[in-house]
Design a protein around this motif. Structure first.
Motif, short mmCIF file in Angstrom:
data_model
loop_
_atom_site.label_atom_id
_atom_site.label_comp_id
_atom_site.label_asym_id
_atom_site.label_seq_id
_atom_site.Cartn_x
_atom_site.Cartn_y
_atom_site.Cartn_z
N UNK A 4 0.83 -1.21 0.00
CA UNK A 4 0.00 0.00 0.00
C UNK A 4 0.87 1.26 0.00
N UNK A 5 2.03 1.20 0.61
CA UNK A 5 2.93 2.35 0.66
C UNK A 5 3.62 2.60 -0.68
N UNK A 6 3.94 1.52 -1.40
CA UNK A 6 4.82 1.65 -2.56
C UNK A 6 4.09 1.55 -3.90
N UNK A 7 2.82 1.20 -3.89
CA UNK A 7 2.09 1.02 -5.15
C UNK A 7 1.06 2.13 -5.33
N UNK A 8 0.79 2.44 -6.61
CA UNK A 8 -0.34 3.32 -6.88
C UNK A 8 -1.62 2.59 -6.46
N UNK A 9 -2.45 3.28 -5.72
CA UNK A 9 -3.64 2.63 -5.17
C UNK A 9 -4.74 2.59 -6.22
N UNK A 10 -4.82 1.44 -6.88
CA UNK A 10 -5.88 1.23 -7.88
C UNK A 10 -7.19 0.94 -7.14
N UNK A 11 -8.32 1.04 -7.84
CA UNK A 11 -9.60 0.75 -7.17
C UNK A 11 -9.64 -0.62 -6.52
N UNK A 12 -9.07 -1.65 -7.21
CA UNK A 12 -9.19 -2.96 -6.56
C UNK A 12 -8.07 -3.23 -5.57
N UNK B 90 -8.18 1.23 7.01
CA UNK B 90 -9.29 0.62 6.29
C UNK B 90 -10.35 1.68 5.96
N UNK B 91 -10.62 2.54 6.91
CA UNK B 91 -11.59 3.61 6.67
C UNK B 91 -11.12 4.54 5.56
N UNK B 92 -9.83 4.86 5.55
CA UNK B 92 -9.27 5.73 4.51
C UNK B 92 -9.40 5.09 3.13
N UNK B 93 -9.18 3.77 3.06
CA UNK B 93 -9.22 3.07 1.78
C UNK B 93 -10.64 2.96 1.25
N UNK B 94 -11.61 3.15 2.10
CA UNK B 94 -13.00 3.05 1.67
C UNK B 94 -13.60 4.40 1.30
N UNK B 95 -12.78 5.45 1.37
CA UNK B 95 -13.24 6.79 1.00
C UNK B 95 -13.03 7.02 -0.49
N UNK B 96 -13.72 8.01 -1.03
CA UNK B 96 -13.52 8.37 -2.44
C UNK B 96 -12.10 8.89 -2.69
#
Length: 347
Positions: A290-298, A325-331
């Motif tokens: 999660x730190x090193x990758x572009x955060x794709x939708x999936x 987890x809450x952050x990852x579920x935001x727009x």
């Protein structure tokens, strides 16, 4: 499309655990004639000469577990008897001739019991049995090759691994499937490269059997499976990710974590499903991705799923993982996920 005679499975062709069955189908009515009083030793000699009546009588005695019949087979020094037994199991014929099969010989148990005669100490001489089976692997009839591969796997002689590896290249999928099954049963680590090579072009049934074989081989297959997780084929990556999870070797955790961001959605979700069984070992590798990758939708979907399952299982992790987890579920997950993961990576 496979014809009824070419389908190697009983009733359900999708069930790869079914054993091969003879190609020729028996008539509907029972045609069992009287057994007679000929001793099994004489029946074995006559059967080796191609007499079908003697053959079925001998096999009936075998099914009844009459020790004289087993001794008659084990003491026979005629390769023809062993060849014809394999032919009957595979094709339902005897010495190349049609066989009106008596009712007791039509069941799956009958074929299983006759296969047992090829096992060391259970019937015929081991070298004779092995020679007949290896010849069966070279037969022009694929039912013979299929059944020979199946029995070689039951015997489990490691000297036969190269023959089964070669059978992975057979033109007929049913033979490739039985070869893969036998290699898995034998835990043949030497076959891993060829199993993975065959996987690239395998259909669903052969692919599933190759997956099971790799899981049976276990730890020795892990390095090659990890390497194949970089394959250009999503089909191959999906099976490799799944196999790594089933083998449950900790060496797989980093590559499974990276696969959460696989370009194929199915592979990414299979990685998520398999990762959670590794428990706390999963936390840091997942945060690093999660730190090193572009955060794709999936990646947001799969990563949050894994972390959510972990903090449900380990309550002490909840205060650390819940904000991420809450952050990852935001727009705005693309902006905040990497930063929040970095803050949590020190746990």
């Amino acid at each position: 499309m496979m014809t009824p005679h070419s389908d190697p499975y009983t009733q359900n062709s999708h069930n790869i655990e079914q054993q091969p069955i003879p190609a020729s189908m028996p008539p509907a009515s029972d045609i069992t004639p009287p057994m007679g009083e000929t001793p099994p030793q004489v029946l074995a000699e006559q059967a080796a000469e191609g007499h079908r009546g003697a053959a079925w009588r001998l096999m009936i005695w075998i099914l009844k577990n009459d020790p004289r019949a087993v001794i008659a087979v084990s003491s026979s020094d005629d390769d023809r008897l062993a060849r014809d037994l394999l032919e009957f199991i595979a094709l339902g014929t005897w010495a190349g001739k049609p066989f009106a099969v008596p009712l007791p010989l039509r069941s799956p148990y009958a074929r299983t019991r006759l296969r047992t005669l090829f096992m060391p100490g259970a019937g015929m001489d081991s070298e004779r049995a092995r020679g007949v089976l290896l010849a069966g692997m070279r037969s022009p009839n694929f039912h013979m090759r299929e059944n020979a591969a199946y029995i070689l796997g039951l015997i489990g002689n490691q000297h036969d691994v190269p023959v089964l590896i070669e059978a992975l290249k057979d033109a007929v999928p049913a033979v490739r499937l039985q070869a893969a099954r036998s290699l898995g049963r034998m835990r043949a680590a030497a076959a891993v490269p060829e199993l993975l090579e065959t996987l690239h072009s395998a259909d669903e049934f052969v692919g599933t059997q190759i997956f099971q074989a790799l899981v049976q081989i276990g730890g020795p297959a892990v390095p090659a499976l990890i390497a194949e997780c970089s394959s250009l084929s999503a089909w191959t990556r999906w099976h490799c990710v799944r196999a790594l999870g089933e083998i449950n070797d900790a060496r797989a955790v980093p590559v499974l974590a990276r696969s959460l961001n696989d370009p194929d959605h199915g592979v990414a979700w299979m990685a998520a499903k398999e990762l959670i069984q590794f428990g706390k070992l999963t936390v840091v590798p997942t945060l690093q991705v999660l730190m090193t990758s572009d955060t794709s939708p999936w990646l947001a979907e799969t990563g949050s799923y894994v972390l959510h399952q972990l903090y449900l299982r380990y309550r002490k992790l909840q205060p650390y993982l819940a904000p991420l987890v809450q952050e990852m579920q935001q727009f705005s997950f693309k902006i905040g996920t990497g930063y929040t993961a970095q803050k949590r990576c020190g746990i």
